[in-house]
Design an enzyme around this catalytic site. Structure first.
Site, PDB file in Angstrom:
ATOM      1  N   GLU B 282       0.729  -0.978   0.036  1.00 17.74           N
ATOM      2  CA  GLU B 282       0.129   0.060  -0.026  1.00 17.74           C
ATOM      3  C   GLU B 282       0.732   1.473  -0.127  1.00 17.74           C
ATOM      4  OE1 GLU B 282      -4.165  -0.370   1.800  1.00 17.74           O
ATOM      5  OE2 GLU B 282      -3.347   0.927   3.215  1.00 17.74           O
ATOM      6  N   GLU B 285       1.946   1.655  -3.465  1.00 17.07           N
ATOM      7  CA  GLU B 285       0.923   2.271  -4.033  1.00 17.07           C
ATOM      8  C   GLU B 285       0.772   3.465  -4.211  1.00 17.07           C
ATOM      9  OE1 GLU B 285      -2.716   0.316  -3.282  1.00 17.07           O
ATOM     10  OE2 GLU B 285      -3.739   1.434  -5.041  1.00 17.07           O
ATOM     11  N   CYS B 302      -8.319  -2.275   3.983  1.00 18.19           N
ATOM     12  CA  CYS B 302      -8.169  -3.380   5.041  1.00 18.19           C
ATOM     13  C   CYS B 302      -9.498  -3.606   5.788  1.00 18.19           C
ATOM     14  CB  CYS B 302      -7.480  -2.981   5.969  1.00 18.19           C
ATOM     15  SG  CYS B 302      -5.727  -2.308   5.533  1.00 18.19           S
ATOM     16  N   SER B 322      -7.404   1.745  -2.248  1.00 16.76           N
ATOM     17  CA  SER B 322      -6.346   1.078  -2.623  1.00 16.76           C
ATOM     18  C   SER B 322      -6.658  -0.427  -3.113  1.00 16.76           C
ATOM     19  CB  SER B 322      -5.572   0.883  -1.474  1.00 16.76           C
ATOM     20  OG  SER B 322      -4.665  -0.082  -1.468  1.00 16.76           O
ATOM     21  N   LYS B 361     -15.866 -10.061   7.639  1.00 20.70           N
ATOM     22  CA  LYS B 361     -14.346 -10.689   7.195  1.00 20.70           C
ATOM     23  C   LYS B 361     -15.015 -11.848   6.892  1.00 20.70           C
ATOM     24  CE  LYS B 361     -10.691  -8.068   7.893  1.00 20.70           C
ATOM     25  NZ  LYS B 361      -9.936  -7.781   6.685  1.00 20.70           N
ATOM     26  N   GLU B 364     -16.040 -11.319   3.398  1.00 20.58           N
ATOM     27  CA  GLU B 364     -14.795 -10.957   2.332  1.00 20.58           C
ATOM     28  C   GLU B 364     -14.098 -12.118   1.901  1.00 20.58           C
ATOM     29  OE1 GLU B 364     -11.271  -9.724   4.351  1.00 20.58           O
ATOM     30  OE2 GLU B 364     -10.919  -8.153   2.807  1.00 20.58           O
ATOM     31  N   GLU B 369     -13.563 -13.426  -6.059  1.00 20.96           N
ATOM     32  CA  GLU B 369     -12.499 -13.120  -6.428  1.00 20.96           C
ATOM     33  C   GLU B 369     -11.210 -13.364  -5.470  1.00 20.96           C
ATOM     34  OE1 GLU B 369     -14.737 -11.017  -5.856  1.00 20.96           O
ATOM     35  OE2 GLU B 369     -14.272  -9.033  -4.992  1.00 20.96           O
ATOM     36  N   CYS B 520     -10.715  -1.756  14.367  1.00 18.72           N
ATOM     37  CA  CYS B 520     -11.027  -3.038  14.649  1.00 18.72           C
ATOM     38  C   CYS B 520     -11.247  -3.640  16.006  1.00 18.72           C
ATOM     39  CB  CYS B 520      -9.876  -4.176  14.010  1.00 18.72           C
ATOM     40  SG  CYS B 520      -9.249  -3.638  12.214  1.00 18.72           S
TER      41      CYS B 520
END
Lengths: 173, 608
Positions: B282, B285, B302, B322, B361, B364, B369, B520
């Site tokens: 990141e 990036e 994230c 990102s 999560k 996710e 993908e 989190c």
């Protein structure tokens, strides 16, 4: 005209309703009220509600909250005629339950009423039967409203006559 | 502005309180706890449960103390026969329609309704049930809703709407038919829900809970053919102790590792390893976007609740995100490629379990993908679609891990302190702070600064981005260029920054967004209750762990350097692109429509 075209036209009509009420206090209620009258069946289709939410920016869950809270709004197509049986205490003691049951038998919708549905529409879309907690006309119990006109001291026989008249009138026209 | 202090009487004693605060808060300041099921600090105050009633001199009836306020001379009684009776009756009325299956409820022994019923001395089941049984909502891959257990307190709706601005749920119907619904009863999985799980965190009963995957994980652990490895998110080490009966915010990294070994995991790794990796990717990036005049501000990716939020509500601005996968997903793809190859394990027989503070999560991990490791091996090994596997197989929340520990008879507080396994278990202090709001930003700045300037950072503590303020900003000097950065937690705050971007008024180059209040450590999968005091304690432990680490900058992690040297070659390189970066989907609001399309597409592909 196919379904999509009808929908597009309805969306345009909804847009103009929205622009009329935009910025007014309680705009969502006015918008939904007028949108419900757009189709002949006095109900709010899912597509119409989606469109209202999209254009007004009101969250979908809030739109759903409003349309399920107010008994004025319908999420299913309504019959051409509405029969509303009062289920208030006075009407109940004067036999409104029997009236409702008989009505169910007459129009073939006993099952739905037993299941506790708050309203039922006949398959031919001619009648919608609903109940109301009280009309405030307890002295005239039992009370039934047919297409907005309140009838007092109703009996099954009178109700049968009344529905017969409406059906006949329909056949003539 | 200074609030006027006024004099009040509580149970005959004199107190002072700020003018106009709710009676419940005034009593709390006086050390008197008033029971309530619907009130929740900063979230909901709607006087729906009727448990917090008190007597106020001069009032016609009992008063709900969560909404009625104190004024000069207010005289309050919080404990009388009349009050006890009224509170008890109100709870009994709630219980009439509440299922009595407490023993098999996920919230057993951690249920506010259960506690209050017991505290108020409810002894019998006086009232009959009046509501019809309603179906469960199992449409979401993260959360299960049981409307029968719902007491209509409104907390979930408040947190979803006012805190997160998601409005996935709301009330529907009226009177006895009132319930918490998704739009048109489509179910959480078919509306714009971010799976953040804050609703589950605030629910006083078991009406919204995480989808429990512990049985499946136990089964995998018992399977001798499988190599089951586990990764733990930063926020678990400051949450699991609490869930096992220790003090709030207890830092229990070593015990957690020991406990996971005793559960039977073959290897215990750390998501923090891939948090360091995330910073490498990141950070580079960001630098690339700055030097190539790419899309700015770049926003961290994230937090999967945030990602889905952006996909639903800002589908036309996804280029600001990102492209880096979250540390959880990077871990899955690294484990099943680099680590599997290094150890000679067949990745098809490898099971990656994540322990996350997060319900999003779960969703996710099951995004279509997220099968990069399979895609990586497929052609090399000649595998067919039948061999397909996800990068991360199971995601358990902190609460589920606590359940597994208890079920396995592990005495958590007596466990020894053990170390993570390597080569994908070691991490720096920069990775630990991913667990707190501002942490990813701080970690990125530590690395970006040194990469750009080539000089060691004098002070690694970027305190401006720490703390519980909703939106924080800072300026950083990178070799003469000053960049502005911002940090937001809760989706409501993230929305403000994104709206600024869409108006082209954003002054920032880099933004960190965390879905949950506090980051989190306040995630939807964390121990219940999670209050602001508790969040602060967990945050303290996170920053303590950062200080404890010998290395505090991601690029100094020797195992990360080895990973690049042996496998990935360079940040943003060819392999990174395939394994560590991802794409996003324009989802919009009418999810159920695209869900249908997606399903059909998949069915057609399957038929082929």
């Amino acid at each position: 005209m196919d379904g999509t075209q009808t929908m597009t036209r309805e969306f345009q009509e909804i847009d103009s309703i929205i622009s009329k009420h935009k910025g007014h206090h309680g705009e969502l209620l006015s918008i939904l009220e007028e949108t419900q009258l757009l189709n002949g069946q006095k109900f709010l289709s899912e597509e119409a509600l989606n469109h209202v939410a999209l254009r007004t920016g009101v969250p979908l869950s809030r739109v759903y909250n409003v349309v399920t809270f107010f008994s004025f709004f319908n999420l299913k197509p309504q019959g051409k005629h509405t029969v509303t049986v009062c289920r208030g205490t006075a009407c109940h003691t004067k036999g409104s339950k029997a009236l409702l049951d008989d009505l169910g038998l007459m129009l073939g919708c006993s099952k739905a009423l037993e299941d506790g549905e708050s309203f039922f529409t006949t398959p031919d879309n001619q009648f919608t039967i609903s109940t109301v907690a009280c009309f405030g006309q307890c002295a005239l119990a039992p009370v039934v409203a047919v297409d907005g006109v309140i009838y007092s001291n109703v009996t099954t026989a009178r109700l049968q006559k009344l529905l017969g008249k409406i059906s006949k009138g329909r056949k003539k026209s | 502005m200074e609030t006027k202090m006024i004099n009040i009487k509580i149970n005959g004693s004199d107190y002072q309180a700020p003018d106009g605060i709710p009676i419940l808060d005034a009593c709390k300041r006086a050390g008197i706890e008033i029971p309530t099921l619907c009130y929740l600090e900063d979230v909901s105050r709607n006087s729906s449960c009727g448990v917090c009633v008190v007597e106020v001199k001069g009032a016609r009836s009992l008063v709900r103390s969560c909404t009625a306020c104190v004024h000069e001379g207010t005289e309050i009684v919080t404990n009388s026969a009349r009050i006890r009776d009224a509170r008890k009756t109100n709870v009994e009325l709630i219980l009439a329609n509440h299922p009595k299956d407490c023993l098999s409820c996920l919230r057993n022994q951690n249920c506010e309704l259960q506690t209050i019923a017991s505290d108020l001395g409810v002894k019998d089941d006086r009232f009959v049930r009046t509501k019809k049984e309603l179906p469960l909502d199992t449409s979401s891959s993260s959360l299960i809703r049981d409307p029968n257990k719902c007491i209509l307190c409104g907390r979930c709706i408040a947190v979803c709407g006012t805190v997160q601005t998601v409005y996935a749920i709301g009330l529907s119907g009226r009177g006895i038919k009132t319930k918490v619904s998704t739009y048109m009863e489509k179910g959480l999985g078919n509306v714009a829900c971010t799976n953040c799980g804050q609703c589950a965190l605030v629910c006083p009963t078991g009406a919204i809970v995480e989808r429990d995957d512990t049985d499946d994980v136990f089964e995998e652990l018992m399977n001798p053919d499988k190599v089951v490895v586990v990764q733990t998110a930063p926020a678990i080490r400051v949450g699991i102790g609490e869930a096992m009966g220790m003090e709030s915010g207890s830092l229990v990294t070593g015990k957690m590792v020991a406990g996971l070994r005793r559960l039977g995991f073959n290897k215990v790794f750390d998501t923090q390893f891939t948090a360091d990796l995330t910073i490498m990717e990141e950070g580079h990036e960001l630098l690339k976007r700055i030097s190539n005049k790419g899309t700015l501000p770049m926003i961290t990716s994230c937090s999967p609740g945030w990602i889905k939020f952006a996909e639903h509500f800002f589908p036309n601005s996804l280029s600001h995100l990102s492209t880096c996968k979250s540390p959880q997903q990077m871990f899955g793809s690294v484990a099943k490629t680099y680590y599997a190859a290094k150890m000679g394990i067949d990745p098809r027989k490898m099971v990656v379990v994540s322990i996350m503070p997060c319900t999003a999560k779960k969703y996710e991990a099951k995004r279509p993908e997220m099968m990069s490791a399979f895609e990586h091996w497929k052609d090399k090994k000649g595998w067919s679609q039948d061999d397909a596997f996800y990068d991360v197989d199971y995601v358990l929340t902190t609460r589920e891990l606590a359940r597994m520990f208890k079920e396995s008879g592990i005495q958590f507080s007596n466990l020894p302190v053990e170390e993570f396994d390597n080569p994908i278990g070691e991490s720096t202090g920069a990775a630990v702070i991913f667990g707190a709001t501002g942490g990813v930003m701080e970690a990125a700045l530590r690395t970006v600064y040194e990469v750009v300037t080539g000089k060691p950072l004098a002070n690694v503590n970027f305190t401006a981005v720490r703390g519980m303020e909703g939106i924080k900003e800072a300026e950083v000097d990178l070799n003469g260029t000053t960049i502005k950065v911002a940090v937001a937690h809760t989706l409501g705050n993230a929305r403000k920054l994104f709206e600024q971007i869409e108006k082209k008024e954003s002054p920032y180059a880099f933004i960190e967004v965390m879905t949950c209040p506090g980051g989190c450590l306040g995630g939807g999968g964390q121990p219940i209750p999670t209050t602001w005091d508790i969040r602060k304690k967990r945050a303290e432990s996170i920053y303590q762990e950062d200080l404890n680490k010998p290395l505090r900058k991601s690029h100094e992690n020797p195992h990360i350097a080895a990973l690049y040297k042996e496998f990935l070659k360079e940040p943003l390189g060819h392999l990174s692109h395939h394994l560590l970066h991802t794409t996003y989907e324009k989802r919009g609001l009418f999810v159920w429509k695209s869900n249908g399309v997606e399903k059909k597409k998949k069915e057609m592909e399957h038929a082929k």
